[in-house]
Design a protein around this motif. Sequence first.
Motif, PDB file in Angstrom:
ATOM      1  N   VAL A 121       0.840  -1.203   0.000  1.00  6.79           N
ATOM      2  CA  VAL A 121       0.000   0.000   0.000  1.00  6.79           C
ATOM      3  C   VAL A 121       0.875   1.254   0.000  1.00  6.79           C
ATOM      4  O   VAL A 121       0.661   2.190  -0.782  1.00  6.79           O
ATOM      5  N   ASN A 122       1.890   1.294   0.857  1.00  2.25           N
ATOM      6  CA  ASN A 122       2.774   2.468   0.938  1.00  2.25           C
ATOM      7  C   ASN A 122       3.507   2.705  -0.372  1.00  2.25           C
ATOM      8  O   ASN A 122       3.652   3.841  -0.824  1.00  2.25           O
ATOM      9  N   ALA A 123       3.989   1.616  -0.986  1.00  6.75           N
ATOM     10  CA  ALA A 123       4.727   1.755  -2.248  1.00  6.75           C
ATOM     11  C   ALA A 123       3.832   2.300  -3.356  1.00  6.75           C
ATOM     12  O   ALA A 123       4.269   3.127  -4.175  1.00  6.75           O
ATOM     13  N   LEU A 124       2.571   1.859  -3.384  1.00 10.62           N
ATOM     14  CA  LEU A 124       1.659   2.346  -4.427  1.00 10.62           C
ATOM     15  C   LEU A 124       1.335   3.826  -4.217  1.00 10.62           C
ATOM     16  O   LEU A 124       1.264   4.595  -5.196  1.00 10.62           O
ATOM     17  N   TRP A 125       1.158   4.247  -2.959  1.00 10.90           N
ATOM     18  CA  TRP A 125       0.963   5.675  -2.706  1.00 10.90           C
ATOM     19  C   TRP A 125       2.192   6.461  -3.154  1.00 10.90           C
ATOM     20  O   TRP A 125       2.075   7.508  -3.807  1.00 10.90           O
ATOM     21  N   GLN A 126       3.371   5.946  -2.816  1.00 10.48           N
ATOM     22  CA  GLN A 126       4.606   6.635  -3.188  1.00 10.48           C
ATOM     23  C   GLN A 126       4.802   6.672  -4.698  1.00 10.48           C
ATOM     24  O   GLN A 126       5.473   7.562  -5.225  1.00 10.48           O
ATOM     25  N   GLY A 127       4.206   5.696  -5.387  1.00  7.25           N
ATOM     26  CA  GLY A 127       4.297   5.659  -6.846  1.00  7.25           C
ATOM     27  C   GLY A 127       3.279   6.546  -7.545  1.00  7.25           C
ATOM     28  O   GLY A 127       3.177   6.518  -8.768  1.00  7.25           O
ATOM     29  N   GLY A 128       2.533   7.330  -6.763  1.00  8.78           N
ATOM     30  CA  GLY A 128       1.604   8.283  -7.358  1.00  8.78           C
ATOM     31  C   GLY A 128       0.200   7.765  -7.585  1.00  8.78           C
ATOM     32  O   GLY A 128      -0.541   8.305  -8.429  1.00  8.78           O
ATOM     33  N   ALA A 129      -0.217   6.759  -6.842  1.00  9.50           N
ATOM     34  CA  ALA A 129      -1.572   6.220  -7.009  1.00  9.50           C
ATOM     35  C   ALA A 129      -2.621   7.292  -6.721  1.00  9.50           C
ATOM     36  O   ALA A 129      -2.514   8.036  -5.751  1.00  9.50           O
ATOM     37  N   GLU A 130      -3.622   7.360  -7.574  1.00  2.00           N
ATOM     38  CA  GLU A 130      -4.733   8.292  -7.362  1.00  2.00           C
ATOM     39  C   GLU A 130      -5.738   7.728  -6.368  1.00  2.00           C
ATOM     40  O   GLU A 130      -6.487   8.483  -5.726  1.00  2.00           O
ATOM     41  N   GLY A 131      -5.772   6.416  -6.244  1.00  2.59           N
ATOM     42  CA  GLY A 131      -6.671   5.751  -5.304  1.00  2.59           C
ATOM     43  C   GLY A 131      -6.255   4.305  -5.170  1.00  2.59           C
ATOM     44  O   GLY A 131      -5.621   3.742  -6.069  1.00  2.59           O
ATOM     45  N   ILE A 132      -6.582   3.695  -4.035  1.00  2.00           N
ATOM     46  CA  ILE A 132      -6.219   2.301  -3.766  1.00  2.00           C
ATOM     47  C   ILE A 132      -7.398   1.606  -3.102  1.00  2.00           C
ATOM     48  O   ILE A 132      -8.093   2.193  -2.271  1.00  2.00           O
ATOM     49  N   LYS A 133      -7.595   0.345  -3.466  1.00  2.00           N
ATOM     50  CA  LYS A 133      -8.529  -0.488  -2.712  1.00  2.00           C
ATOM     51  C   LYS A 133      -7.811  -1.773  -2.330  1.00  2.00           C
ATOM     52  O   LYS A 133      -6.981  -2.294  -3.083  1.00  2.00           O
ATOM     53  N   VAL A 134      -8.108  -2.260  -1.132  1.00  4.82           N
ATOM     54  CA  VAL A 134      -7.623  -3.557  -0.668  1.00  4.82           C
ATOM     55  C   VAL A 134      -8.826  -4.478  -0.620  1.00  4.82           C
ATOM     56  O   VAL A 134      -9.840  -4.153   0.012  1.00  4.82           O
ATOM     57  N   MET A 135      -8.717  -5.610  -1.306  1.00  2.00           N
ATOM     58  CA  MET A 135      -9.846  -6.511  -1.511  1.00  2.00           C
ATOM     59  C   MET A 135     -10.960  -5.707  -2.194  1.00  2.00           C
ATOM     60  O   MET A 135     -10.730  -5.172  -3.259  1.00  2.00           O
ATOM     61  N   ASP A 136     -12.129  -5.551  -1.552  1.00  2.22           N
ATOM     62  CA  ASP A 136     -13.213  -4.807  -2.199  1.00  2.22           C
ATOM     63  C   ASP A 136     -13.465  -3.456  -1.545  1.00  2.22           C
ATOM     64  O   ASP A 136     -14.493  -2.838  -1.789  1.00  2.22           O
TER      65      ASP A 136
END
Length: 224
Positions: A121-136
């Motif tokens: 999760v942290n790496a995806l935020w650091q990679g510039g993710a506009e939004g993240i979901k875990v499972m659903d």
Amino acid sequence: MIFWVSFNTAQGTNIRSDESMLRFSDLIDERSRENRKLESSTAKLRKEVQGLAKRDSGGSAEERKRLSDVERNAGAAKVAGKGLTVTLTDAPSDATAQLPGWPEPEPDYLVIHQQDLQAVVNALWQGGAEGIKVMDQRLISTSAVRCVGNTLILQGQLYSPPYTVTAVGDPEKLKKSLDTNKTIDMYKKYVDAYGLGWKVDEHRSTTLPAYTGAVELHHAEPVE
């Protein structure tokens, strides 16, 4: 004395009956299902309230755009675009060391841990993710990724592996951030050594749902 206590407790019933004993895991599953139903009902009501509030609030086009931007940044609106999904899976329970020099695994080596999920999760935020979901479930600023044993507890719901983490953003930047994360690098060593699962799927287009849970913060106060 043991026999007397058993007799007094049973009162003529079978105290060994499986039907009379509810395992803790079953209780957790039951509460998780109830939470999902309540969350779904709450989400519908919240969406209705938001619609009525927008209808009656008026405001200029600039103010409505500002509200829309805030909702998007807060995770309260759907987000769509390119992205990727990371899937993490427990190793087989009978796994053995697959690399020379590595010890035979303990049970703790073969399961996904909280720090593994949090690192993704942290790496995806650091990679510039506009939004993240875990499972659903969509993540927001107050979301906590917590694991108890080999299960994930996220915003009142219980999940078992395999775990999926989906992000909307530039796939190349997201993958680069995953590849340079030290915690993930250590996890990948266990993937090679013991057979833990690691898979990254790229999406030309994916949609993340809006967060529909409560946003009120609660805190504790000392009793005087």
